[in-house]
Enzyme design. Sequence first.
Site, PDB file in Angstrom:
ATOM      1  N   ARG A 171       0.808  -1.219   0.000  1.00 52.71           N
ATOM      2  CA  ARG A 171       0.000   0.000   0.000  1.00 52.71           C
ATOM      3  C   ARG A 171       0.847   1.277   0.000  1.00 52.71           C
ATOM      4  O   ARG A 171       0.612   2.174   0.759  1.00 52.71           O
ATOM      5  CB  ARG A 171      -0.940  -0.024   1.198  1.00 52.71           C
ATOM      6  CG  ARG A 171      -2.050  -1.050   1.051  1.00 52.71           C
ATOM      7  CD  ARG A 171      -2.857  -1.201   2.307  1.00 52.71           C
ATOM      8  NE  ARG A 171      -2.057  -1.764   3.379  1.00 52.71           N
ATOM      9  CZ  ARG A 171      -2.099  -1.358   4.629  1.00 52.71           C
ATOM     10  NH1 ARG A 171      -2.879  -0.380   4.986  1.00 52.71           N
ATOM     11  NH2 ARG A 171      -1.345  -1.925   5.551  1.00 52.71           N
ATOM     12  N   ARG A 175       0.472   9.302  -5.257  1.00 58.11           N
ATOM     13  CA  ARG A 175      -0.621  10.205  -5.643  1.00 58.11           C
ATOM     14  C   ARG A 175      -0.244  11.010  -6.860  1.00 58.11           C
ATOM     15  O   ARG A 175       0.860  11.518  -6.927  1.00 58.11           O
ATOM     16  CB  ARG A 175      -0.793  11.275  -4.575  1.00 58.11           C
ATOM     17  CG  ARG A 175      -1.374  10.830  -3.391  1.00 58.11           C
ATOM     18  CD  ARG A 175      -2.050  11.974  -2.669  1.00 58.11           C
ATOM     19  NE  ARG A 175      -2.426  11.349  -1.439  1.00 58.11           N
ATOM     20  CZ  ARG A 175      -1.843  11.612  -0.310  1.00 58.11           C
ATOM     21  NH1 ARG A 175      -0.946  12.558  -0.230  1.00 58.11           N
ATOM     22  NH2 ARG A 175      -2.201  10.964   0.748  1.00 58.11           N
ATOM     23  N   ARG A 250      11.707  -6.159  14.879  1.00 58.43           N
ATOM     24  CA  ARG A 250      12.763  -5.188  14.605  1.00 58.43           C
ATOM     25  C   ARG A 250      12.771  -4.230  15.779  1.00 58.43           C
ATOM     26  O   ARG A 250      11.715  -3.910  16.356  1.00 58.43           O
ATOM     27  CB  ARG A 250      12.476  -4.398  13.319  1.00 58.43           C
ATOM     28  CG  ARG A 250      12.811  -5.124  12.080  1.00 58.43           C
ATOM     29  CD  ARG A 250      14.274  -5.472  11.928  1.00 58.43           C
ATOM     30  NE  ARG A 250      15.079  -4.351  11.457  1.00 58.43           N
ATOM     31  CZ  ARG A 250      16.407  -4.348  11.493  1.00 58.43           C
ATOM     32  NH1 ARG A 250      17.077  -5.371  11.999  1.00 58.43           N
ATOM     33  NH2 ARG A 250      17.079  -3.312  11.018  1.00 58.43           N
ATOM     34  N   ARG A 281      15.805   8.208  10.055  1.00 60.05           N
ATOM     35  CA  ARG A 281      15.168   9.526  10.017  1.00 60.05           C
ATOM     36  C   ARG A 281      15.598  10.380  11.199  1.00 60.05           C
ATOM     37  O   ARG A 281      16.084   9.869  12.217  1.00 60.05           O
ATOM     38  CB  ARG A 281      13.651   9.417   9.951  1.00 60.05           C
ATOM     39  CG  ARG A 281      13.019   8.488  10.967  1.00 60.05           C
ATOM     40  CD  ARG A 281      11.519   8.360  10.700  1.00 60.05           C
ATOM     41  NE  ARG A 281      10.863   7.679  11.804  1.00 60.05           N
ATOM     42  CZ  ARG A 281       9.552   7.566  11.939  1.00 60.05           C
ATOM     43  NH1 ARG A 281       8.750   8.101  11.040  1.00 60.05           N
ATOM     44  NH2 ARG A 281       9.022   6.922  12.962  1.00 60.05           N
ATOM     45  N   GLU A 301      16.862   8.142  14.517  1.00 61.57           N
ATOM     46  CA  GLU A 301      16.269   6.820  14.710  1.00 61.57           C
ATOM     47  C   GLU A 301      17.103   5.785  13.964  1.00 61.57           C
ATOM     48  O   GLU A 301      17.201   5.849  12.735  1.00 61.57           O
ATOM     49  CB  GLU A 301      14.852   6.875  14.127  1.00 61.57           C
ATOM     50  CG  GLU A 301      13.850   6.049  14.876  1.00 61.57           C
ATOM     51  CD  GLU A 301      12.439   6.300  14.343  1.00 61.57           C
ATOM     52  OE1 GLU A 301      11.832   7.314  14.726  1.00 61.57           O
ATOM     53  OE2 GLU A 301      11.968   5.487  13.538  1.00 61.57           O
ATOM     54  N   TYR A 349       1.163  -5.166  13.963  1.00 62.12           N
ATOM     55  CA  TYR A 349       1.421  -3.731  13.928  1.00 62.12           C
ATOM     56  C   TYR A 349       0.092  -2.979  13.925  1.00 62.12           C
ATOM     57  O   TYR A 349      -0.611  -2.962  12.934  1.00 62.12           O
ATOM     58  CB  TYR A 349       2.284  -3.302  12.727  1.00 62.12           C
ATOM     59  CG  TYR A 349       2.549  -1.830  12.842  1.00 62.12           C
ATOM     60  CD1 TYR A 349       3.622  -1.363  13.604  1.00 62.12           C
ATOM     61  CD2 TYR A 349       1.669  -0.896  12.317  1.00 62.12           C
ATOM     62  CE1 TYR A 349       3.820  -0.009  13.796  1.00 62.12           C
ATOM     63  CE2 TYR A 349       1.854   0.469  12.513  1.00 62.12           C
ATOM     64  CZ  TYR A 349       2.938   0.898  13.251  1.00 62.12           C
ATOM     65  OH  TYR A 349       3.126   2.242  13.467  1.00 62.12           O
ATOM     66  N   ASP A 351      -1.798   0.697  14.464  1.00 65.18           N
ATOM     67  CA  ASP A 351      -1.725   2.131  14.696  1.00 65.18           C
ATOM     68  C   ASP A 351      -2.594   2.448  15.911  1.00 65.18           C
ATOM     69  O   ASP A 351      -3.395   1.617  16.351  1.00 65.18           O
ATOM     70  CB  ASP A 351      -2.226   2.896  13.459  1.00 65.18           C
ATOM     71  CG  ASP A 351      -1.089   3.165  12.471  1.00 65.18           C
ATOM     72  OD1 ASP A 351       0.069   3.297  12.908  1.00 65.18           O
ATOM     73  OD2 ASP A 351      -1.375   3.242  11.264  1.00 65.18           O
TER      74      ASP A 351
HETATM   75  P1  FAD Z   1       2.576  -0.508  24.022  1.00 60.68           P
HETATM   76  O1  FAD Z   1       2.510   0.948  23.844  1.00 60.68           O
HETATM   77  O2  FAD Z   1       3.836  -1.186  23.636  1.00 60.68           O
HETATM   78  O3  FAD Z   1       2.267  -0.835  25.541  1.00 60.68           O
HETATM   79  C1  FAD Z   1       2.572  -2.075  26.123  1.00 60.68           C
HETATM   80  C2  FAD Z   1       3.074  -1.814  27.525  1.00 60.68           C
HETATM   81  O4  FAD Z   1       3.236  -3.063  28.194  1.00 60.68           O
HETATM   82  C3  FAD Z   1       4.427  -1.125  27.546  1.00 60.68           C
HETATM   83  O5  FAD Z   1       4.353   0.053  28.301  1.00 60.68           O
HETATM   84  C4  FAD Z   1       5.342  -2.158  28.192  1.00 60.68           C
HETATM   85  O6  FAD Z   1       6.336  -1.577  29.026  1.00 60.68           O
HETATM   86  C5  FAD Z   1       4.365  -2.979  29.009  1.00 60.68           C
HETATM   87  N1  FAD Z   1       4.848  -4.331  29.290  1.00 60.68           N
HETATM   88  C6  FAD Z   1       5.312  -5.219  28.394  1.00 60.68           C
HETATM   89  N2  FAD Z   1       5.698  -6.342  29.017  1.00 60.68           N
HETATM   90  C7  FAD Z   1       5.469  -6.152  30.337  1.00 60.68           C
HETATM   91  C8  FAD Z   1       5.693  -6.937  31.490  1.00 60.68           C
HETATM   92  N3  FAD Z   1       6.248  -8.150  31.413  1.00 60.68           N
HETATM   93  N4  FAD Z   1       5.348  -6.422  32.689  1.00 60.68           N
HETATM   94  C9  FAD Z   1       4.810  -5.195  32.789  1.00 60.68           C
HETATM   95  N5  FAD Z   1       4.599  -4.393  31.725  1.00 60.68           N
HETATM   96  C10 FAD Z   1       4.928  -4.872  30.516  1.00 60.68           C
HETATM   97  N6  FAD Z   1       0.695   4.681  15.584  1.00 60.68           N
HETATM   98  C11 FAD Z   1      -0.005   5.682  14.974  1.00 60.68           C
HETATM   99  O7  FAD Z   1      -1.247   5.667  14.991  1.00 60.68           O
HETATM  100  N7  FAD Z   1       0.653   6.725  14.373  1.00 60.68           N
HETATM  101  C12 FAD Z   1       2.013   6.809  14.342  1.00 60.68           C
HETATM  102  O8  FAD Z   1       2.566   7.774  13.774  1.00 60.68           O
HETATM  103  C13 FAD Z   1       2.771   5.762  14.954  1.00 60.68           C
HETATM  104  N8  FAD Z   1       4.118   5.789  14.936  1.00 60.68           N
HETATM  105  C14 FAD Z   1       4.822   4.776  15.526  1.00 60.68           C
HETATM  106  C15 FAD Z   1       6.215   4.848  15.520  1.00 60.68           C
HETATM  107  C16 FAD Z   1       6.963   3.832  16.118  1.00 60.68           C
HETATM  108  C17 FAD Z   1       8.459   3.910  16.085  1.00 60.68           C
HETATM  109  C18 FAD Z   1       6.295   2.726  16.718  1.00 60.68           C
HETATM  110  C19 FAD Z   1       7.088   1.612  17.333  1.00 60.68           C
HETATM  111  C20 FAD Z   1       4.918   2.679  16.743  1.00 60.68           C
HETATM  112  C21 FAD Z   1       4.164   3.695  16.157  1.00 60.68           C
HETATM  113  N9  FAD Z   1       2.766   3.690  16.193  1.00 60.68           N
HETATM  114  C22 FAD Z   1       2.053   4.699  15.582  1.00 60.68           C
HETATM  115  C23 FAD Z   1       2.016   2.591  16.855  1.00 60.68           C
HETATM  116  C24 FAD Z   1       1.671   2.901  18.323  1.00 60.68           C
HETATM  117  O9  FAD Z   1       2.855   3.083  19.049  1.00 60.68           O
HETATM  118  C25 FAD Z   1       0.873   1.708  18.879  1.00 60.68           C
HETATM  119  O10 FAD Z   1      -0.333   1.587  18.182  1.00 60.68           O
HETATM  120  C26 FAD Z   1       0.531   1.796  20.369  1.00 60.68           C
HETATM  121  O11 FAD Z   1       1.496   2.412  21.141  1.00 60.68           O
HETATM  122  C27 FAD Z   1       0.310   0.379  20.875  1.00 60.68           C
HETATM  123  O12 FAD Z   1      -0.199   0.387  22.194  1.00 60.68           O
HETATM  124  P2  FAD Z   1      -0.147  -0.935  23.067  1.00 60.68           P
HETATM  125  O13 FAD Z   1      -0.775  -0.615  24.362  1.00 60.68           O
HETATM  126  O14 FAD Z   1      -0.663  -2.064  22.294  1.00 60.68           O
HETATM  127  O15 FAD Z   1       1.425  -1.253  23.228  1.00 60.68           O
END
Ligand code: FAD
Length: 368
Positions: A171, A175, A250, A281, A301, A349, A351
């Site tokens: 995807r 444009r 990764r 970046r 990064e 993955y 968002d």
């Molecule tokens: P997480 O935010 O990873 O939360 C999981 C939590 O669990 C963490 O705090 C971790 O410490 C905790 N945890 C894990 N294991 C344990 C354990 N054993 N004991 C206690 N705690 C634990 N999304 C967008 O919409 N727009 C963007 O521009 C965008 N950019 C991104 C850029 C990067 C570099 C990355 C990596 C992601 C990006 N995302 C973006 C995606 C976004 O970060 C995620 O959708 C979101 O943060 C996921 O939330 P989550 O709660 O699933 O996971």
Amino acid sequence: MNYDYLVVGAGLFGSTFAYEAAKRGKRIKVIDKRNHIGGNIYTENIEGINVHKYGAHIFHTNNKEIWDYVNQFAEFNRYTNSPIANYKGEVYNLPFNMNTFNKLWGVLTPDEAIAKITEQKEHAHVDTPQNLEEQAISLVGTDIYKKLIKGYTEKQWGRKATELPAFIIKRLPVRFTYDNNYFNDRYQGIPIGGYTQIIKKMLSNDLIDVELGTDFFLKKEEYMRTFPKIIYTGMIDQFFDYKLGTLEYRSLKFETSVLDVENYQGNAVVNYTDSETPFTRIIEHKHFEFGKQPKTVVTREYPANWEKGDEPYYPMNDQKNNELFKKYSELAEGLDNIIFGGRLGNYKYYDMHQVIGAAWSLIAKEFK
Ligand code: FAD
């Protein structure tokens, strides 16, 4: 206190679940091994600038309900993601659009751009793309592939483009208009004041207790015994002690510095698309909120291989890993009182808007 749920992970998934469950009168304990809430959307204030500690985060969605939902926790600005690509000092607009094509080839009209891409595709003889290189050439031709995709993607994934599956760039945003807006979604922005406030508000209900710096695995048996239900948002293979094998990710290394200049690069996101520059970046955080502070904060990064103990940022959703994940999900289905969620629990993955949607689905299931 007698809790109804233990939520492992104070990221967006765990916090949305906790917020919604507490609204329904449930008592929740949230733990996180990090010493802050928010997971990867955590922002911290440095020099008056909200720094996206775990990489640039731009909220975007087509779903009005989700947009209205996040807007109750923070006011969003009108930020539009328009990254710049720097290829050996040549600067191009992203996503690939008429501005990019004009700079590359001097073309002025969509027809001229389409003709140029078609000519390059035909010259490359790609009928059915078998790998990422062929897929990219079949979408945008050889010039864009060589200057703007190859180096960046190979750095990002640590593999040659010819060894990467084609689906990674199914995807690619291309444009034939002069529109530098990266996303097609109807709603987009950055919360004024950063993302952490959203999570803080979500977790502010008196029925929620938060314990930071607490790793689930240090007391796994006790938690499993004492909590009626656990929402687990950590790595699913770690939960099962990697007994079927290790899922691959990764990782990234972030190098952040405060600079004594007002404006370092003139844009929030500049991608370095050659293969020699080791980082992918540079983020200049103040531009997400149109900041005018006297100093600036920039983050380089660097993509990195992931090994146990590193931060798992991107799941490697190739066939081998997806099959392994499927086996772990089957084990997970056999457990009554544990629900796996979020990007690590679901090995997917997501968002941010998708994470909120997934947490809502779980709430609907739990409280039907
Ligand atoms: P997480 O935010 O990873 O939360 C999981 C939590 O669990 C963490 O705090 C971790 O410490 C905790 N945890 C894990 N294991 C344990 C354990 N054993 N004991 C206690 N705690 C634990 N999304 C967008 O919409 N727009 C963007 O521009 C965008 N950019 C991104 C850029 C990067 C570099 C990355 C990596 C992601 C990006 N995302 C973006 C995606 C976004 O970060 C995620 O959708 C979101 O943060 C996921 O939330 P989550 O709660 O699933 O996971």
